[in-house]
Enzyme design. Structure first.
Site, PDB file in Angstrom:
ATOM      1  N   LYS A   2      -0.077   3.302  -2.936  1.00 15.40           N
ATOM      2  CA  LYS A   2      -0.977   4.598  -2.963  1.00 15.40           C
ATOM      3  C   LYS A   2      -0.561   6.146  -2.918  1.00 15.40           C
ATOM      4  CE  LYS A   2      -4.143   1.337  -0.772  1.00 15.40           C
ATOM      5  NZ  LYS A   2      -4.434   0.244   0.590  1.00 15.40           N
ATOM      6  N   SER A  32      -5.897   3.366   4.172  1.00 17.56           N
ATOM      7  CA  SER A  32      -5.275   2.465   3.473  1.00 17.56           C
ATOM      8  C   SER A  32      -6.567   1.820   2.881  1.00 17.56           C
ATOM      9  CB  SER A  32      -4.541   1.505   4.257  1.00 17.56           C
ATOM     10  OG  SER A  32      -3.418   1.019   3.111  1.00 17.56           O
ATOM     11  N   SER A  64       0.733  -1.215   0.053  1.00 16.97           N
ATOM     12  CA  SER A  64      -0.039   0.095   0.008  1.00 16.97           C
ATOM     13  C   SER A  64       0.905   1.135  -0.039  1.00 16.97           C
ATOM     14  CB  SER A  64      -1.151  -0.018   1.224  1.00 16.97           C
ATOM     15  OG  SER A  64      -2.143  -0.939   0.807  1.00 16.97           O
ATOM     16  N   SER A  81       1.239  -3.375   3.744  1.00 18.69           N
ATOM     17  CA  SER A  81       1.587  -4.922   4.175  1.00 18.69           C
ATOM     18  C   SER A  81       1.005  -5.703   3.307  1.00 18.69           C
ATOM     19  CB  SER A  81       0.848  -5.130   5.530  1.00 18.69           C
ATOM     20  OG  SER A  81      -0.419  -5.023   5.446  1.00 18.69           O
TER      21      SER A  81
END
Length: 291
Positions: free
Chosen positions: A76, A133, A73, A240
């Site tokens: 992002k 997230s 992530s 993760s």
């Protein structure tokens, strides 16, 4: 009697001693940091990558910083920044509304799931992706941009030749050892994060928005932030995935010091391994000691 020549020679040597001592001290400190990171990695049973950039002088602390790691992530940030870049030429873009259907939901959607059968603006999707997230939010940003390859193209436009996004959420988190998909290196990510948050990659309004989103992150309290003094200001994005992959990338504002940019990536050999945010916190404490 001391001649002028000898005196001048002695003064020259004495004048260089502090420099020599300083160099030796810095070298010893650098070796100590490397040894501490190596010991941390060895005790963890995984593979650790670290890149820190001190923006006061652009000095760096690097550990496996040119090796590829799955971004998970932390990618992002690039997707959100790409949308912000588009908004530089379309001041109404971030207010554009995107439909959220139940079929859009994936494995983690803490914000998007509240808007099923409704809409979210691109600004709301950016905030959801970076601060919570939210994986559906990330997928909506990617779809708006035209696919993962467009996120990669944005990275290339910044001079980042290493970043690559190949898939959407949640498959981009498989983190299979040796798989180049959805990876970057700690150093490449640190340099790009610096450009996005402290440099000229984005216009001032867009840069400020990205920094605001990162400072408001809700998922990073046990990662890099946990290894820093509580008085320091931090903006970060965690990630993760499989193989116990545990990541965090951050911009850090220490007290009375220029900002630091820190990337910590960690992965393990077993697919079902647990996340190790404590490793990221420990790495952050090691590399920021003395600032």
């Amino acid at each position: 009697m001391m001649t002028q020549s000898i005196r001048r020679s002695m003064l020259t040597v004495m004048a260089t001693l502090p420099l020599l001592f300083s160099s030796a001290t810095l070298h010893a400190q650098a070796n100590s940091v490397q040894q501490q990171l190596e010991a941390l990695e060895k005790s963890s049973g995984g593979r650790l990558g670290v890149a820190l950039i001190n923006t006061a002088d652009n000095s760096q602390i690097l550990y496996r910083a040119d090796e590829r790691f799955a971004m998970c992530s932390t990618s992002k940030v690039m997707a959100a920044a790409a949308v912000l870049k588009q908004s530089e030429s379309d001041k109404h873009l971030l207010n554009q509304r995107v439909e959220i259907k139940k079929s859009d939901l994936v494995n983690y959607n803490p914000i998007a799931e509240k808007h099923v059968n409704g809409t979210m603006t691109l600004a709301e999707l950016g905030a959801a992706a970076l601060q919570y997230s939210d994986n559906t939010a990330m997928n909506k940003l990617i779809a708006h941009l035209g696919g993962p390859d467009k996120v990669t193209a944005f990275a290339r436009s910044l001079g980042d030749e290493t970043f690559r996004l190949d898939r959407t959420e949640p498959t981009l988190n498989t983190a299979i050892p040796g798989d180049p998909r959805d990876t970057t290196t700690p150093l490449a990510m640190a340099q790009t994060l610096k450009n996005l948050t402290l440099g000229k990659a984005l216009a001032e309004t867009q840069r400020a928005q990205l920094v605001t989103w990162l400072k408001g992150n809700t998922t990073g309290s046990a990662s890099i932030r946990a290894g820093l003094p509580k008085s320091w200001v931090v903006g970060d994005k965690t990630g993760s995935g499989d193989y116990g992959t545990t990541n965090d990338i951050a911009v850090i504002w220490p007290e009375n010091h220029a900002p630091l940019v820190l990337v910590t990536y960690f992965t393990q050999p077993e697919q079902k391994a647990e996340s190790r945010r404590d490793i990221l916190a420990a790495a952050a404490k090691i590399v920021t000691h003395g600032f």
